[in-house]
Design a protein around this motif. Structure first.
Motif, PDB file in Angstrom:
ATOM      1  N   VAL A   1       0.849  -1.072  -0.020  1.00  0.00           N
ATOM      2  CA  VAL A   1      -0.177  -0.112  -0.252  1.00  0.00           C
ATOM      3  C   VAL A   1       0.882   1.133  -0.295  1.00  0.00           C
ATOM      4  O   VAL A   1       1.874   1.990   1.106  1.00  0.00           O
ATOM      5  CB  VAL A   1      -1.339   0.042   1.153  1.00  0.00           C
ATOM      6  CG1 VAL A   1      -2.047   1.565   0.995  1.00  0.00           C
ATOM      7  CG2 VAL A   1      -1.739  -1.244   1.527  1.00  0.00           C
ATOM      8  N   LEU A   2       0.810   1.964  -0.827  1.00  0.00           N
ATOM      9  CA  LEU A   2       1.125   4.000  -1.271  1.00  0.00           C
ATOM     10  C   LEU A   2       0.472   4.308  -0.540  1.00  0.00           C
ATOM     11  O   LEU A   2      -1.237   4.369  -1.283  1.00  0.00           O
ATOM     12  CB  LEU A   2       2.275   3.768  -2.502  1.00  0.00           C
ATOM     13  CG  LEU A   2       3.848   2.035  -2.469  1.00  0.00           C
ATOM     14  CD1 LEU A   2       3.870   3.059  -3.404  1.00  0.00           C
ATOM     15  CD2 LEU A   2       4.270   2.629  -1.464  1.00  0.00           C
ATOM     16  N   ALA A   3       0.737   5.363  -0.758  1.00  0.00           N
ATOM     17  CA  ALA A   3      -0.411   7.127  -1.454  1.00  0.00           C
ATOM     18  C   ALA A   3       0.857   8.020  -2.198  1.00  0.00           C
ATOM     19  O   ALA A   3       1.852   7.832  -1.752  1.00  0.00           O
ATOM     20  CB  ALA A   3      -1.065   7.407   0.025  1.00  0.00           C
ATOM     21  N   MET A   4      -0.315   8.669  -2.591  1.00  0.00           N
ATOM     22  CA  MET A   4       0.225  10.214  -3.549  1.00  0.00           C
ATOM     23  C   MET A   4      -0.225  11.280  -2.939  1.00  0.00           C
ATOM     24  O   MET A   4      -1.474  10.760  -2.704  1.00  0.00           O
ATOM     25  CB  MET A   4      -0.223  10.029  -4.792  1.00  0.00           C
ATOM     26  CG  MET A   4       0.777  11.024  -5.923  1.00  0.00           C
ATOM     27  SD  MET A   4       0.214  10.836  -7.771  1.00  0.00           S
ATOM     28  CE  MET A   4      -0.786  12.159  -7.624  1.00  0.00           C
ATOM     29  N   ALA A   5       0.277  12.176  -2.335  1.00  0.00           N
ATOM     30  CA  ALA A   5      -0.380  13.170  -1.443  1.00  0.00           C
ATOM     31  C   ALA A   5       0.536  14.645  -2.151  1.00  0.00           C
ATOM     32  O   ALA A   5       1.857  14.205  -2.629  1.00  0.00           O
ATOM     33  CB  ALA A   5      -0.109  12.389   0.007  1.00  0.00           C
ATOM     34  N   PRO A   6      -0.307  15.195  -2.317  1.00  0.00           N
ATOM     35  CA  PRO A   6       0.413  16.629  -1.928  1.00  0.00           C
ATOM     36  C   PRO A   6       1.483  17.306  -1.235  1.00  0.00           C
ATOM     37  O   PRO A   6       0.853  16.505  -0.062  1.00  0.00           O
ATOM     38  CB  PRO A   6      -0.526  17.579  -2.733  1.00  0.00           C
ATOM     39  CG  PRO A   6      -1.988  16.815  -1.710  1.00  0.00           C
ATOM     40  CD  PRO A   6      -1.818  15.854  -1.650  1.00  0.00           C
ATOM     41  N   VAL A   7       2.935  17.688  -1.609  1.00  0.00           N
ATOM     42  CA  VAL A   7       3.501  18.009  -0.269  1.00  0.00           C
ATOM     43  C   VAL A   7       2.905  19.095   1.056  1.00  0.00           C
ATOM     44  O   VAL A   7       3.447  19.036   1.676  1.00  0.00           O
ATOM     45  CB  VAL A   7       5.173  18.587  -1.231  1.00  0.00           C
ATOM     46  CG1 VAL A   7       4.141  20.022  -1.773  1.00  0.00           C
ATOM     47  CG2 VAL A   7       5.996  18.973   0.180  1.00  0.00           C
ATOM     48  N   SER A   8       1.750  19.985   0.355  1.00  0.00           N
ATOM     49  CA  SER A   8       0.962  20.923   1.888  1.00  0.00           C
ATOM     50  C   SER A   8       0.652  19.938   2.618  1.00  0.00           C
ATOM     51  O   SER A   8       0.460  19.459   3.833  1.00  0.00           O
ATOM     52  CB  SER A   8       0.100  21.156   1.269  1.00  0.00           C
ATOM     53  OG  SER A   8      -1.091  20.250   0.125  1.00  0.00           O
ATOM     54  N   ALA A   9      -0.038  18.200   2.443  1.00  0.00           N
ATOM     55  CA  ALA A   9      -0.803  17.377   3.730  1.00  0.00           C
ATOM     56  C   ALA A   9       1.248  16.909   4.596  1.00  0.00           C
ATOM     57  O   ALA A   9       0.632  16.583   5.357  1.00  0.00           O
ATOM     58  CB  ALA A   9      -0.785  16.676   2.869  1.00  0.00           C
ATOM     59  N   MET A  10       1.874  17.366   4.012  1.00  0.00           N
ATOM     60  CA  MET A  10       3.460  16.635   4.933  1.00  0.00           C
ATOM     61  C   MET A  10       3.692  18.251   5.840  1.00  0.00           C
ATOM     62  O   MET A  10       4.200  18.481   6.624  1.00  0.00           O
ATOM     63  CB  MET A  10       4.302  16.016   4.326  1.00  0.00           C
ATOM     64  CG  MET A  10       3.922  15.079   3.550  1.00  0.00           C
ATOM     65  SD  MET A  10       3.848  13.691   5.289  1.00  0.00           S
ATOM     66  CE  MET A  10       2.773  12.208   3.958  1.00  0.00           C
ATOM     67  N   ALA A  11       4.367  19.236   4.688  1.00  0.00           N
ATOM     68  CA  ALA A  11       4.331  21.111   5.262  1.00  0.00           C
ATOM     69  C   ALA A  11       3.818  21.937   5.751  1.00  0.00           C
ATOM     70  O   ALA A  11       4.192  22.324   6.433  1.00  0.00           O
ATOM     71  CB  ALA A  11       5.582  20.951   3.704  1.00  0.00           C
ATOM     72  N   ASN A  12       2.845  21.316   5.102  1.00  0.00           N
ATOM     73  CA  ASN A  12       1.607  22.240   5.833  1.00  0.00           C
ATOM     74  C   ASN A  12       0.464  22.370   7.399  1.00  0.00           C
ATOM     75  O   ASN A  12       0.541  22.778   7.796  1.00  0.00           O
ATOM     76  CB  ASN A  12       0.577  23.379   4.865  1.00  0.00           C
ATOM     77  CG  ASN A  12       1.402  23.783   3.828  1.00  0.00           C
ATOM     78  OD1 ASN A  12       2.494  23.271   3.806  1.00  0.00           O
ATOM     79  ND2 ASN A  12       0.500  24.074   3.146  1.00  0.00           N
ATOM     80  N   TYR A  13       0.144  20.898   6.650  1.00  0.00           N
ATOM     81  CA  TYR A  13      -1.062  20.923   7.840  1.00  0.00           C
ATOM     82  C   TYR A  13      -0.350  20.404   9.615  1.00  0.00           C
ATOM     83  O   TYR A  13      -1.022  20.634  10.417  1.00  0.00           O
ATOM     84  CB  TYR A  13      -1.761  19.152   7.182  1.00  0.00           C
ATOM     85  CG  TYR A  13      -2.689  19.316   5.891  1.00  0.00           C
ATOM     86  CD1 TYR A  13      -2.348  20.260   5.048  1.00  0.00           C
ATOM     87  CD2 TYR A  13      -3.334  18.311   5.089  1.00  0.00           C
ATOM     88  CE1 TYR A  13      -3.000  20.390   3.997  1.00  0.00           C
ATOM     89  CE2 TYR A  13      -3.643  18.425   4.107  1.00  0.00           C
ATOM     90  CZ  TYR A  13      -3.733  18.923   3.895  1.00  0.00           C
ATOM     91  OH  TYR A  13      -4.406  19.382   2.482  1.00  0.00           O
TER      92      TYR A  13
END
Length: 329
Positions: free
Chosen positions: A92-104
């Motif tokens: 299982v992988l996920a593809m996410a925008p960087v904002s989910a890691m850097a902003n949230y």
């Protein structure tokens, strides 16, 4: 704000510190990989996940094409919350925008995951954002400054949508309003697609999101892209000036989508996933498909992804404080 964001993750665990799996664990490859994506099907990011997933078949990583599972809602957090508890075996992988890691982490006090819960695998594509308006805004509005002037004269309709609260597009709109002294009210959507539909339908004045999600309607004359966020004009809409050209250099940014695995995934499994994904991104058909939706294909090493994400964290932390937004605000 850096003009070419070299991102990565608030991650304290790098790929090199992950434990090695037993030899031969990938000798036959994983049977089937699931790719979680936290936004609706039909968006430009969804297209990236699907095109890459199709090309993973027959690699040392997996025997079959990956299956993409859309989990829209909560600004993409649902997909990552699901990944956090998924088996740490590469399936299982996920593809996410960087904002989910850097902003949230700076805006959700009760965020159900920590960036350290994930192992970065590879960058997938770079995106520029755009501000677009629809039929609710008069055709005489042709620039970002025109739009701001219209908003000041039409305060009740001065709304802009984004693909989710806390996303980079949300903050670009907030910075535009803050720095121009214009009250712009934010309307979060469950991804870009429903927001674009509402802009085209005249239910909302404007939208800020990945500009690839505007291209089809922009070319058909159903909405108008007024500005883009890249350091130079987008090759997809070269007629549209950047925000910087229009006097808003603080809105210059590039965002990216990246693949992640659960943090405890063995290092050799992560390496195999990286090799398969970066290999897929070199395929001309995959590249053409990604370019067709207004994104720039960009595979990376794990180390580059980590460096770039860390840069994003450092860039956005003070800006989020300036905007003053939290999930409870």
């Amino acid at each position: 704000m850096p003009t070419r964001r070299h991102f990565v993750q608030l991650i304290g665990t790098s790929a090199t510190s992950l434990s090695l799996a037993p030899l031969g664990v990938l000798a036959q490859g994983i049977d089937q990989v699931r790719i979680l994506y936290g936004f609706p099907a039909g968006s430009s990011g969804d297209s990236v996940a699907r095109r890459v997933g199709e090309k993973l078949a027959g690699t040392a990583y997996t025997r079959n094409a990956a299956v993409v599972e859309n989990k829209p809602g909560a600004s993409g957090r649902i997909a990552l919350e699901t990944l956090k508890t998924a088996p740490a075996d590469g399936s299982v992988l996920a593809m996410a925008p960087v904002s989910a890691m850097a902003n949230y982490p700076f805006i959700y006090p009760r965020l159900a995951y920590d960036p350290k819960d994930f192992a970065p695998v590879s960058i997938a594509a770079i995106a520029h954002h755009g501000l677009a308006v629809g039929p609710l805004v008069p055709a005489s509005v042709k620039t970002v400054r025109d739009f701001l002037a219209w908003c000041k004269g039409n305060a009740a309709q001065a709304h802009y949508g984004s693909p989710g609260a806390g996303s980079t597009p949300h903050f670009l709109g907030a910075l535009l309003g803050l720095n121009s002294g214009t009250e712009l009210r934010h309307v979060p959507y469950r991804g870009s697609v429903p927001g674009v539909v509402d802009v085209v339908g005249g239910q909302i004045a404007a939208m800020v999101t990945t500009h690839g999600d505007f291209l089809q309607n922009h070319r058909a004359g159903k909405l108008r892209i007024l500005g883009t966020s890249g350091p130079r004009r987008s090759p997809f809409v070269p007629e549209v000036p950047t925000f910087a050209e229009q006097g808003f250099p603080e809105l210059t940014t590039e965002e990216w989508f990246g693949f992640y695995a659960p943090a405890r995934t063995p290092a050799d499994v992560v390496a195999a996933a990286n090799a398969a994904i970066t290999g897929a991104l070199k395929d001309k058909a995959v590249q053409d498909g990604i370019l067709a939706v207004g994104l720039i294909p960009h595979g990376s090493s794990i180390e580059e992804m980590v460096r770039w994400q860390r840069s994003e964290v450092e860039a956005w932390r003070p800006l989020i404080r300036k905007i003053g937004f939290t999930a409870e605000s």
